[in-house]
Design a protein around this motif. Structure first.
Motif, PDB file in Angstrom:
ATOM      1  N   ASN A 338       0.859  -1.179   0.000  1.00 37.57           N
ATOM      2  CA  ASN A 338       0.000   0.000   0.000  1.00 37.57           C
ATOM      3  C   ASN A 338       0.902   1.238   0.000  1.00 37.57           C
ATOM      4  O   ASN A 338       2.122   1.134   0.096  1.00 37.57           O
ATOM      5  N   ARG A 339       0.274   2.388  -0.082  1.00 31.83           N
ATOM      6  CA  ARG A 339       1.090   3.588  -0.275  1.00 31.83           C
ATOM      7  C   ARG A 339       2.036   3.831   0.888  1.00 31.83           C
ATOM      8  O   ARG A 339       3.188   4.193   0.717  1.00 31.83           O
ATOM      9  N   PHE A 343       5.977   4.107   0.586  1.00 32.65           N
ATOM     10  CA  PHE A 343       6.733   5.300   0.977  1.00 32.65           C
ATOM     11  C   PHE A 343       7.804   4.947   1.996  1.00 32.65           C
ATOM     12  O   PHE A 343       8.916   5.465   1.959  1.00 32.65           O
ATOM     13  N   MET A 406       9.379   9.428  -7.407  1.00 37.66           N
ATOM     14  CA  MET A 406       8.317   8.448  -7.606  1.00 37.66           C
ATOM     15  C   MET A 406       7.277   9.024  -8.553  1.00 37.66           C
ATOM     16  O   MET A 406       6.975  10.215  -8.505  1.00 37.66           O
ATOM     17  N   LEU A 407       6.767   8.181  -9.400  1.00 38.13           N
ATOM     18  CA  LEU A 407       5.717   8.626 -10.318  1.00 38.13           C
ATOM     19  C   LEU A 407       4.420   8.833  -9.535  1.00 38.13           C
ATOM     20  O   LEU A 407       4.189   8.210  -8.512  1.00 38.13           O
ATOM     21  N   PRO A 408       3.552   9.710 -10.045  1.00 37.17           N
ATOM     22  CA  PRO A 408       2.398  10.150  -9.249  1.00 37.17           C
ATOM     23  C   PRO A 408       1.501   9.030  -8.747  1.00 37.17           C
ATOM     24  O   PRO A 408       0.971   9.103  -7.657  1.00 37.17           O
ATOM     25  N   GLU A 409       1.300   8.016  -9.528  1.00 33.84           N
ATOM     26  CA  GLU A 409       0.315   7.017  -9.106  1.00 33.84           C
ATOM     27  C   GLU A 409       0.846   6.093  -8.021  1.00 33.84           C
ATOM     28  O   GLU A 409       0.135   5.206  -7.551  1.00 33.84           O
ATOM     29  N   GLY A 410       2.103   6.307  -7.631  1.00 32.81           N
ATOM     30  CA  GLY A 410       2.662   5.512  -6.538  1.00 32.81           C
ATOM     31  C   GLY A 410       2.970   4.085  -6.926  1.00 32.81           C
ATOM     32  O   GLY A 410       3.013   3.202  -6.071  1.00 32.81           O
ATOM     33  N   ARG A 411       3.151   3.846  -8.188  1.00 28.02           N
ATOM     34  CA  ARG A 411       3.414   2.485  -8.633  1.00 28.02           C
ATOM     35  C   ARG A 411       4.893   2.237  -8.926  1.00 28.02           C
ATOM     36  O   ARG A 411       5.342   1.113  -8.970  1.00 28.02           O
TER      37      ARG A 411
ATOM     38  N   SER B 135     -12.029   9.606  -1.532  1.00 25.02           N
ATOM     39  CA  SER B 135     -10.799   9.313  -2.258  1.00 25.02           C
ATOM     40  C   SER B 135     -11.092   8.453  -3.483  1.00 25.02           C
ATOM     41  O   SER B 135     -10.645   8.731  -4.594  1.00 25.02           O
ATOM     42  N   ARG B 139     -10.857   9.348  -7.523  1.00 18.95           N
ATOM     43  CA  ARG B 139      -9.956   8.587  -8.401  1.00 18.95           C
ATOM     44  C   ARG B 139     -10.713   7.887  -9.523  1.00 18.95           C
ATOM     45  O   ARG B 139     -10.118   7.218 -10.345  1.00 18.95           O
ATOM     46  N   PHE B 143      -8.520   6.232 -12.375  1.00 20.65           N
ATOM     47  CA  PHE B 143      -8.085   4.859 -12.139  1.00 20.65           C
ATOM     48  C   PHE B 143      -9.226   3.853 -12.229  1.00 20.65           C
ATOM     49  O   PHE B 143      -9.245   2.870 -11.515  1.00 20.65           O
ATOM     50  N   GLU B 147      -7.143  -0.529 -10.231  1.00 20.77           N
ATOM     51  CA  GLU B 147      -6.182  -1.605 -10.462  1.00 20.77           C
ATOM     52  C   GLU B 147      -5.914  -2.400  -9.199  1.00 20.77           C
ATOM     53  O   GLU B 147      -5.582  -3.558  -9.240  1.00 20.77           O
ATOM     54  N   ARG B 148      -6.063  -1.705  -8.072  1.00 19.70           N
ATOM     55  CA  ARG B 148      -5.831  -2.397  -6.813  1.00 19.70           C
ATOM     56  C   ARG B 148      -6.947  -2.059  -5.834  1.00 19.70           C
ATOM     57  O   ARG B 148      -6.781  -1.221  -4.947  1.00 19.70           O
ATOM     58  N   GLU B 151      -6.588  -1.913  -1.978  1.00 23.19           N
ATOM     59  CA  GLU B 151      -5.682  -0.999  -1.300  1.00 23.19           C
ATOM     60  C   GLU B 151      -6.379  -0.213  -0.184  1.00 23.19           C
ATOM     61  O   GLU B 151      -5.900  -0.154   0.953  1.00 23.19           O
ATOM     62  N   THR B 154      -7.311  -2.420   2.712  1.00 22.48           N
ATOM     63  CA  THR B 154      -6.150  -2.775   3.549  1.00 22.48           C
ATOM     64  C   THR B 154      -5.797  -1.634   4.494  1.00 22.48           C
ATOM     65  O   THR B 154      -5.575  -1.831   5.691  1.00 22.48           O
ATOM     66  N   GLU B 155      -5.767  -0.437   3.940  1.00 23.28           N
ATOM     67  CA  GLU B 155      -5.426   0.713   4.773  1.00 23.28           C
ATOM     68  C   GLU B 155      -6.480   0.921   5.849  1.00 23.28           C
ATOM     69  O   GLU B 155      -6.168   1.224   7.000  1.00 23.28           O
ATOM     70  N   TYR B 270      -6.716  16.454  -4.341  1.00 21.10           N
ATOM     71  CA  TYR B 270      -6.944  15.710  -5.582  1.00 21.10           C
ATOM     72  C   TYR B 270      -7.119  16.631  -6.771  1.00 21.10           C
ATOM     73  O   TYR B 270      -6.860  16.243  -7.901  1.00 21.10           O
ATOM     74  N   PHE B 284       5.680  11.633  -6.001  1.00 21.96           N
ATOM     75  CA  PHE B 284       5.051  11.834  -4.704  1.00 21.96           C
ATOM     76  C   PHE B 284       3.706  12.519  -4.862  1.00 21.96           C
ATOM     77  O   PHE B 284       3.358  13.423  -4.138  1.00 21.96           O
ATOM     78  N   GLY B 285       2.944  12.088  -5.856  1.00 22.48           N
ATOM     79  CA  GLY B 285       1.664  12.736  -6.137  1.00 22.48           C
ATOM     80  C   GLY B 285       0.624  12.447  -5.081  1.00 22.48           C
ATOM     81  O   GLY B 285      -0.015  13.361  -4.570  1.00 22.48           O
ATOM     82  N   LEU B 286       0.426  11.214  -4.739  1.00 18.51           N
ATOM     83  CA  LEU B 286      -0.662  10.856  -3.843  1.00 18.51           C
ATOM     84  C   LEU B 286      -0.129  10.006  -2.703  1.00 18.51           C
ATOM     85  O   LEU B 286       0.655   9.108  -2.931  1.00 18.51           O
ATOM     86  N   PRO B 287      -0.564  10.201  -1.513  1.00 21.31           N
ATOM     87  CA  PRO B 287      -1.403  11.290  -1.056  1.00 21.31           C
ATOM     88  C   PRO B 287      -0.570  12.344  -0.350  1.00 21.31           C
ATOM     89  O   PRO B 287      -0.928  12.825   0.696  1.00 21.31           O
ATOM     90  N   LEU B 288       0.538  12.652  -0.898  1.00 22.39           N
ATOM     91  CA  LEU B 288       1.519  13.445  -0.160  1.00 22.39           C
ATOM     92  C   LEU B 288       1.397  14.937  -0.358  1.00 22.39           C
ATOM     93  O   LEU B 288       2.162  15.691   0.217  1.00 22.39           O
TER      94      LEU B 288
END
Lengths: 442, 333
Positions: A338-339, A343, A406-411, B135, B139, B143, B147-148, B151, B154-155, B270, B284-288
């Motif tokens: 997960n993100r 990170f 890191m690319l924006p989508e966190g992948r 969120s 998205r 998205f 794709e996941r 996620e 889990t969080e 967002y 560092f686009g999401l969620p930073l």
């Protein structure tokens, strides 16, 4: 991993009649052994090598002539006026700690104090002089042997008897400013600084290193480097300019090599290297590179690394090297994290190895800092760098940096790391900028 | 003369014990009452217990005729042995000696406390899932199909587990005492809310990028300040709005405002990510949050490197001087 052959040996030396001076050695080797039939070489080989045998001595570093050795290697006569060639690493301890150690030529039970007159830290060579005349000196080969031809390495392995070891010549390897003779020959510790000769006893190189964890793979400094050093010695002798301070000379040579390496890196950076999701600067072709792909814990992420390094370095002391670098690009593809986990993984990679390194002798402690930057391509990077300098030399730094993006989508993320050892402030900064600004996202 | 009077108070789902040694003692809903009983029918100060020679007397404390003895409403009731009264609909036993083996924390209303814990946890989960829903909605365009999809789940589970654990330990710390537990529960909610605001605010990048540092430097002190402020605020609210319903409404309003703030922050975040899709990719686009905020140029980095080099040069100079001094000393020997 190259292991130096610095070690201990004993050797007796037979004095004979007057022989050629260092100038003679420099000009010797006009006869090309390659033109001679193999049968002729075989027949003359043993006797020729026997003649070189007498010109090889143990070189030791010790607190006094009577004291036991602190370190040892080999050396051989290149000038009848008392000039011998050896490796720089054989004498470096005494050079850096002259208040503690001196250099001696060991001739049976006698130890004769020697002075370092010329060094080449880039190719690990040194010329030393003793207050003694020799009946003759070695002869330099005019040409290198053909690959596969027999060669002989001489020296005093493991502080035992002077030895002649047979092997095969496998060509000369060039890596930027560094050159070395590759051989299949079982060199041992203590043979550093001894000569490698062809079948007629002409010097083709100076024993210097073996490759650890390899099978019978050893290296010598090419005779051309030794000849160049002898030429410089000859010229300074004619000019009577005496012995320059060694620290200043080492610094000059390190500056020269780091300038050449910087130039090569700049040229290489005009080309690109494609990685998954990113484009980065290419590296010079003489680097050794490996690309690996490894799964993370429980296949939660995938790491693709392109690691390149220069296989050589200029040895300043046994603990301190300069004039070398390595780079590493790692693309981390997130598969199941997960993100927050991702990170945290990146956070753990955004730390320079040097940040927790102890200060070594002859070096200042590392000074580290970090910053969030946006490079010339608009890519944000989290950067940490650490740098230190040599205590005895001014203006040369070791710089270790790591940058993460890191690319924006966190992948997907990229970790860029580099280590530049013995570079000037301007060049180190220019290279860090070159590498960071070279990061582009596809 | 009896030194101790023990009250066994029967509340919804169980009972608890209160040991009284000094008199008079007030009973009421107020937190300032000596014995607080959180019952809607209870007045702030419903009754007073006092000593009368060798006996005790329970009389009305200003809350009206709500004391019932043997089914009859009385203004006061004197007793010298164990007795049982109904005060404002709450059954209370008056015991002249402590029951053998009775310990307040064992006798406390465990089921009631666990319900409160579950209730608190549900509030937190609701808040979190609400934010996650926003969120996911935001998205949608970028998205979908996700794709996941696991996620967010889990969080959610991870955060829920942490908060539930905090809530559980808070209940243990409070020894299931009603009043203390109320404060602890409030602290849990406030801490969680504060953490969420921090996550989606300016320090988001620090929080998620360097979690431990953030906890030490940002989350922990901020949560402490917020919690302290909230305790004070609640005390003020209790004083200004003695009525529980009014306080509850105010607190709910505050929670809504806070949630709105969190959601608005999220929306703004967002929006940034959305506009960023048209620009070059920004790590560092999401969620930073905006990774370029406060970032420096490469040139600035080099300037800092130069400063570092100046520092190591100063160290080098000092080491050289030390070596020289050392050699001089040796020479002197």
């Amino acid at each position: 991993m190259v292991r130096s052959l610095l070690g201990a040996l004993t050797l007796s030396f037979l004095l004979a009649g007057a022989g050629p001076s260092s100038k003679d050695a420099l000009q010797a080797g006009d006869r090309s052994i390659d033109d001679r039939p193999d049968a002729a070489k075989e027949s003359s080989g043993d006797q020729a090598v026997d003649r070189v045998f007498e010109l090889v001595f143990q070189i030791k570093t010790a607190v006094s002539a009577e004291a036991s050795k602190a370190s040892y290697g080999s050396g051989f006569v290149v000038g009848t006026d008392g000039l011998l060639a050896t490796n720089f690493h054989v004498v470096s301890q005494a050079l850096h700690e002259p208040e503690k150690y001196k250099i001696f030529l060991v001739d049976g039970a006698q130890s004769i104090e020697a002075t370092v007159v010329k060094v080449n830290v880039i190719n690990d060579l040194a010329l030393i002089r003793v207050a003694r005349r020799f009946p003759r000196a070695v002869t330099m080969a005019a040409k290198m042997p053909r690959p596969g031809e027999k060669v002989y390495a001489l020296g005093l392995p493991e502080d035992l008897n002077k030895s002649v070891i047979e092997g095969n010549f496998n060509g000369v390897v060039s890596e930027g400013p560094y050159e070395k003779v590759q051989m299949s020959i079982p060199l041992n510790a203590g043979m550093s600084g001894g000569p490698t000769v062809n079948q007629v006893g002409e010097v083709i190189g100076v024993n210097v290193a073996v490759l650890l964890f390899a099978q019978n793979l050893a290296f010598a400094v090419p005779r051309s480097q030794l000849q160049a050093l002898l030429l410089r010695q000859e010229q300074s002798y004619q000019k009577r300019d005496g012995v320059k301070p060694i620290d200043g000379e080492i610094e000059r040579q390190l500056n020269e090599v780091q300038d050449r390496l910087t130039g090569a890196l700049r040229v290489a950076s005009t080309a690109s290297l494609k990685l998954p999701g990113f484009t980065v600067n290419a590296v010079p072709p003489f680097l050794k590179c490996w690309r690996t792909s490894d799964d993370g814990v429980k296949e939660k992420w995938l790491e693709t690394s392109e690691e390149c390094q220069l296989g050589n370095a200029a040895m300043i002391t046994e603990e301190r090297y300069g004039g070398t670098f390595r780079t590493r690009y790692t693309v981390i593809e997130n598969k199941k994290l997960n993100r927050w986990q991702f990170f945290n993984l990146l956070e753990s990679r955004a730390v320079s190895d040097s940040a927790s390194a102890y200060a070594e002798r002859f070096s200042t402690p590392f000074d580290c800092d970090d910053a969030d930057i946006v490079n010339a391509q608009g890519i944000p990077l989290k950067v940490q760098y650490c740098l230190n300098t040599f205590v005895k030399m001014s203006g040369l730094y070791d710089v270790d940096f790591v940058a993460v993006t890191m690319l924006p989508e966190g992948r997907r993320a990229l970790v860029v790391s580099g280590y530049f050892s013995g570079f000037s402030a301007d060049n180190a900064q220019a290279l860090v900028k070159l590498y960071l600004d070279g990061v582009r996202a596809d | 003369m009896q030194d101790v009077l023990v009250l066994r108070i029967y509340e919804s789902g169980g009972s608890r014990l209160e040991k009284l040694r000094a008199f008079p003692v007030t009973i009421g809903r107020s937190v300032f009452a000596d014995v607080t009983i959180a019952s809607d029918g209870m007045a702030l100060q419903q009754a007073v217990i006092d000593r009368l020679g060798d006996s005790f007397v329970v009389r009305d404390g200003g809350g009206g005729t709500a004391i019932h003895a043997d089914g009859a409403s009385v203004a006061s009731h004197e007793f010298r042995d164990n007795c049982e009264l109904m005060i404002a609909g709450v059954r209370i036993e008056f015991l002249l000696r402590e029951p053998v083996g009775a310990q307040p924390w064992r006798q406390a209303n465990r089921e009631w406390a666990l319900r409160r814990v579950a209730h608190t946890a549900l509030i937190l989960v609701g808040l979190y899932l609400g934010i996650c829903a926003v969120s996911a909605f935001k998205r949608f365009g970028e998205f979908w199909p996700p794709e996941r999809p696991s996620e967010i789940f889990t969080e959610s589970v991870a955060i829920f587990a942490i908060l539930a654990l905090v809530s559980f330990f808070a209940s243990l710390l409070s020894k299931l005492n009603t009043r203390t537990f109320s404060y602890m529960r409030l602290l849990c909610v406030v801490t969680a809310a504060a953490a969420w605001f921090l996550i989606f605010d300016d320090i988001a990048d620090t929080l998620t990028y360097n979690l431990w540092n953030s906890i030490l430097r940002a989350v922990f002190p901020t949560a402490l300040v917020l919690c302290s402020s909230l305790v004070v605020l609640v005390a003020i609210l209790r004083a200004l709005f003695p009525d529980w319903a009014a306080r509850r409404a105010l607190l709910t309003g505050l929670m809504l405002v806070a949630s709105g703030y969190g959601l608005e922050t999220l929306r703004a975040h967002y929006q940034f990510a959305e506009s960023d899709r048209r620009a070059p990719p920004v790590p560092f686009g999401l969620p930073l949050g905006d990774p370029t905020k406060g970032a420096q140029s490469t040139t600035e980095l080099l300037r800092r490197m130069q400063q570092s080099m100046n520092r190591v040069q100063a160290v080098q100079k000092r080491v050289r001087e030390e070596i020289a001094a050392d050699e001089t000393l040796k020479g002197g020997d």
